[in-house]
Scaffold this motif. Structure first.
Motif, PDB file in Angstrom:
ATOM      1  N   GLU A 216      29.153  47.215  41.987  1.00 45.50           N
ATOM      2  CA  GLU A 216      28.216  46.327  42.682  1.00 45.50           C
ATOM      3  C   GLU A 216      27.511  45.401  41.697  1.00 45.50           C
ATOM      4  N   GLU A 217      27.093  45.974  40.573  1.00 43.66           N
ATOM      5  CA  GLU A 217      26.409  45.169  39.550  1.00 43.66           C
ATOM      6  C   GLU A 217      27.369  44.180  38.902  1.00 43.66           C
ATOM      7  N   TYR A 218      28.610  44.575  38.724  1.00 41.04           N
ATOM      8  CA  TYR A 218      29.618  43.707  38.117  1.00 41.04           C
ATOM      9  C   TYR A 218      29.809  42.438  38.955  1.00 41.04           C
ATOM     10  N   LYS A 219      29.814  42.604  40.267  1.00 40.61           N
ATOM     11  CA  LYS A 219      29.988  41.469  41.171  1.00 40.61           C
ATOM     12  C   LYS A 219      28.740  40.571  41.185  1.00 40.61           C
ATOM     13  N   ARG A 220      27.572  41.200  40.977  1.00 36.72           N
ATOM     14  CA  ARG A 220      26.308  40.482  41.109  1.00 36.72           C
ATOM     15  C   ARG A 220      25.902  39.745  39.831  1.00 36.72           C
ATOM     16  N   THR A 221      26.153  40.351  38.691  1.00 40.33           N
ATOM     17  CA  THR A 221      25.630  39.803  37.439  1.00 40.33           C
ATOM     18  C   THR A 221      26.414  38.580  36.962  1.00 40.33           C
ATOM     19  N   ARG A 222      25.703  37.691  36.260  1.00 40.72           N
ATOM     20  CA  ARG A 222      26.337  36.538  35.634  1.00 40.72           C
ATOM     21  C   ARG A 222      26.505  36.763  34.131  1.00 40.72           C
ATOM     22  N   SER A 223      26.054  37.924  33.665  1.00 46.39           N
ATOM     23  CA  SER A 223      26.092  38.218  32.231  1.00 46.39           C
ATOM     24  C   SER A 223      27.455  38.776  31.818  1.00 46.39           C
ATOM     25  N   ASN A 224      28.131  38.059  30.943  1.00 48.78           N
ATOM     26  CA  ASN A 224      29.418  38.549  30.430  1.00 48.78           C
ATOM     27  C   ASN A 224      29.234  39.791  29.562  1.00 48.78           C
ATOM     28  N   THR A 225      28.070  39.869  28.913  1.00 48.57           N
ATOM     29  CA  THR A 225      27.791  41.046  28.080  1.00 48.57           C
ATOM     30  C   THR A 225      27.683  42.297  28.939  1.00 48.57           C
ATOM     31  N   LEU A 226      26.926  42.207  30.021  1.00 55.47           N
ATOM     32  CA  LEU A 226      26.789  43.352  30.918  1.00 55.47           C
ATOM     33  C   LEU A 226      28.139  43.696  31.547  1.00 55.47           C
ATOM     34  N   LYS A 227      28.913  42.696  31.897  1.00 57.40           N
ATOM     35  CA  LYS A 227      30.242  42.956  32.463  1.00 57.40           C
ATOM     36  C   LYS A 227      31.107  43.730  31.476  1.00 57.40           C
ATOM     37  N   TYR A 228      30.990  43.361  30.195  1.00 57.21           N
ATOM     38  CA  TYR A 228      31.746  44.086  29.161  1.00 57.21           C
ATOM     39  C   TYR A 228      31.332  45.551  29.114  1.00 57.21           C
ATOM     40  N   PHE A 229      30.018  45.812  29.145  1.00 56.59           N
ATOM     41  CA  PHE A 229      29.533  47.191  29.086  1.00 56.59           C
ATOM     42  C   PHE A 229      30.006  47.987  30.305  1.00 56.59           C
ATOM     43  N   ILE A 230      30.004  47.365  31.472  1.00 57.99           N
ATOM     44  CA  ILE A 230      30.463  48.040  32.687  1.00 57.99           C
ATOM     45  C   ILE A 230      31.951  48.371  32.578  1.00 57.99           C
ATOM     46  N   GLU A 231      32.739  47.397  32.147  1.00 64.49           N
ATOM     47  CA  GLU A 231      34.183  47.616  31.983  1.00 64.49           C
ATOM     48  C   GLU A 231      34.458  48.714  30.962  1.00 64.49           C
ATOM     49  N   SER A 232      33.708  48.682  29.861  1.00 62.97           N
ATOM     50  CA  SER A 232      33.887  49.672  28.803  1.00 62.97           C
ATOM     51  C   SER A 232      33.546  51.080  29.296  1.00 62.97           C
ATOM     52  N   ALA A 233      32.452  51.190  30.066  1.00 60.68           N
ATOM     53  CA  ALA A 233      32.046  52.495  30.599  1.00 60.68           C
ATOM     54  C   ALA A 233      33.128  53.053  31.523  1.00 60.68           C
ATOM     55  N   LYS A 234      33.622  52.235  32.422  1.00 63.62           N
ATOM     56  CA  LYS A 234      34.642  52.686  33.371  1.00 63.62           C
ATOM     57  C   LYS A 234      35.934  53.086  32.644  1.00 63.62           C
ATOM     58  N   GLU A 235      36.287  52.309  31.637  1.00 66.71           N
ATOM     59  CA  GLU A 235      37.511  52.593  30.879  1.00 66.71           C
ATOM     60  C   GLU A 235      37.403  53.936  30.160  1.00 66.71           C
ATOM     61  N   LYS A 236      36.244  54.187  29.514  1.00 65.19           N
ATOM     62  CA  LYS A 236      36.045  55.443  28.788  1.00 65.19           C
ATOM     63  C   LYS A 236      36.027  56.635  29.746  1.00 65.19           C
ATOM     64  N   ILE A 237      35.399  56.454  30.902  1.00 62.99           N
ATOM     65  CA  ILE A 237      35.323  57.536  31.892  1.00 62.99           C
ATOM     66  C   ILE A 237      36.724  57.880  32.401  1.00 62.99           C
ATOM     67  N   LYS A 238      37.506  56.859  32.708  1.00 62.82           N
ATOM     68  CA  LYS A 238      38.877  57.086  33.177  1.00 62.82           C
ATOM     69  C   LYS A 238      39.710  57.778  32.103  1.00 62.82           C
ATOM     70  N   LYS A 239      39.519  57.385  30.861  1.00 65.49           N
ATOM     71  CA  LYS A 239      40.266  57.994  29.751  1.00 65.49           C
ATOM     72  C   LYS A 239      39.912  59.457  29.610  1.00 65.49           C
ATOM     73  N   ARG A 240      38.611  59.778  29.703  1.00 63.55           N
ATOM     74  CA  ARG A 240      38.199  61.184  29.617  1.00 63.55           C
ATOM     75  C   ARG A 240      38.759  61.996  30.765  1.00 63.55           C
ATOM     76  N   LYS A 241      38.774  61.400  31.947  1.00 63.01           N
ATOM     77  CA  LYS A 241      39.295  62.104  33.130  1.00 63.01           C
ATOM     78  C   LYS A 241      40.780  62.402  32.974  1.00 63.01           C
ATOM     79  N   ASN A 242      41.534  61.444  32.423  1.00 65.72           N
ATOM     80  CA  ASN A 242      42.971  61.636  32.218  1.00 65.72           C
ATOM     81  C   ASN A 242      43.259  62.715  31.179  1.00 65.72           C
ATOM     82  N   ILE A 243      42.416  62.767  30.156  1.00 63.94           N
ATOM     83  CA  ILE A 243      42.594  63.761  29.100  1.00 63.94           C
ATOM     84  C   ILE A 243      42.333  65.164  29.626  1.00 63.94           C
TER      85      ILE A 243
END
Length: 245
Positions: A216-243
């Protein structure tokens, strides 16, 4: 010819830095702590290089190297001496660096008794600088669900702005089941910078439960920095789940 002179000076500077690093690694703990406060140039060669380049670098002083050495501390025998130094009047002005060294010992040895001691110390002092020093280092400590992190949760919800940022560092690598929900609720009311720091903490503590609020925040925010942090968080979480699966 001038190039050769400059090259020779650069080589001397590197030799000075290597010599200092070697000395600090073999120094006693008191000397290391004192050097963590030493912001003078390492050598005359450093001064010459600063004048030549008209620039000053963080690696020009002993404090930078002393901090790097302190991060690697792992000798359990140093714990008692460091704790005693906390009440030594002669080292009162170095208390922040003593706490930094103790935090490194805590992380590098996964010492949960020392974790409790450090949390008790910063809780009693209520010194923001000390809190930052300790919690920024304790982010790398794996925190099992049996560990008491109530003070960190208190700082996150009821502390000053700096307390909240520091608490987010300290809560990284926590295995407590209630942390993710707490982070989700804080995310909803946070400013952009705090949201970025919450995402950084979710990298090691979150599950796909937090994806809804992040998306929801990713769609709302105009900040590329915040978008990066959101993408990074989701990527790390998915990686941990797969492991783990």
């Amino acid at each position: 010819m001038p190039f050769q002179l400059f090259k020779s000076l650069d080589k001397k500077v590197e030799e000075d830095k290597k010599r200092l690093l070697s000395e600090l690694k073999s120094a006693d703990i008191k000397t290391l702590i004192i050097q963590m406060d030493n912001n003078e140039p390492i050598s005359e060669n450093i001064v010459k290089k600063q004048k030549r380049d008209m620039s000053f670098g963080s690696e020009d002083s002993p404090s930078w190297f002393a901090y790097r050495v302190s991060d690697e501390l792992s000798d359990k025998n140093q714990k008692t001496e460091l704790i005693k130094l906390l009440s030594d009047e002669e080292f009162e002005k170095h208390k922040k660096h003593i706490l930094r060294c103790l935090s490194s010992l805590c992380v590098n040895n996964q010492d949960y008794e020392l974790f409790d001691f450090l949390i008790s110390s910063i809780k009693q002092s209520n010194n923001e600088d000390f809190i930052t020093t300790v919690l920024s280092r304790l982010r790398d400590l794996k925190k099992p669900e049996t560990l008491n992190i109530e003070f960190l949760k208190f700082l996150l919800t009821d502390g000053t702005y700096q307390n909240r940022i520091d608490a987010l560092s300290g809560l990284q690598n926590s295995q407590h089941s209630d942390i993710e929900e707490l982070l989700i609720q804080e995310f909803k009311r946070a400013d952009q910078h705090t949201k970025e720091m919450i995402c950084a903490t979710l990298r090691t503590t979150g599950t796909d439960k937090c994806f809804e609020v992040l998306d929801e925040e990713y769609k709302r925010t105009r900040s590329n920095t915040l978008k990066y942090f959101i993408e990074s968080a989701k990527e790390k979480i998915k990686k941990r789940k797969n492991i783990s699966s």
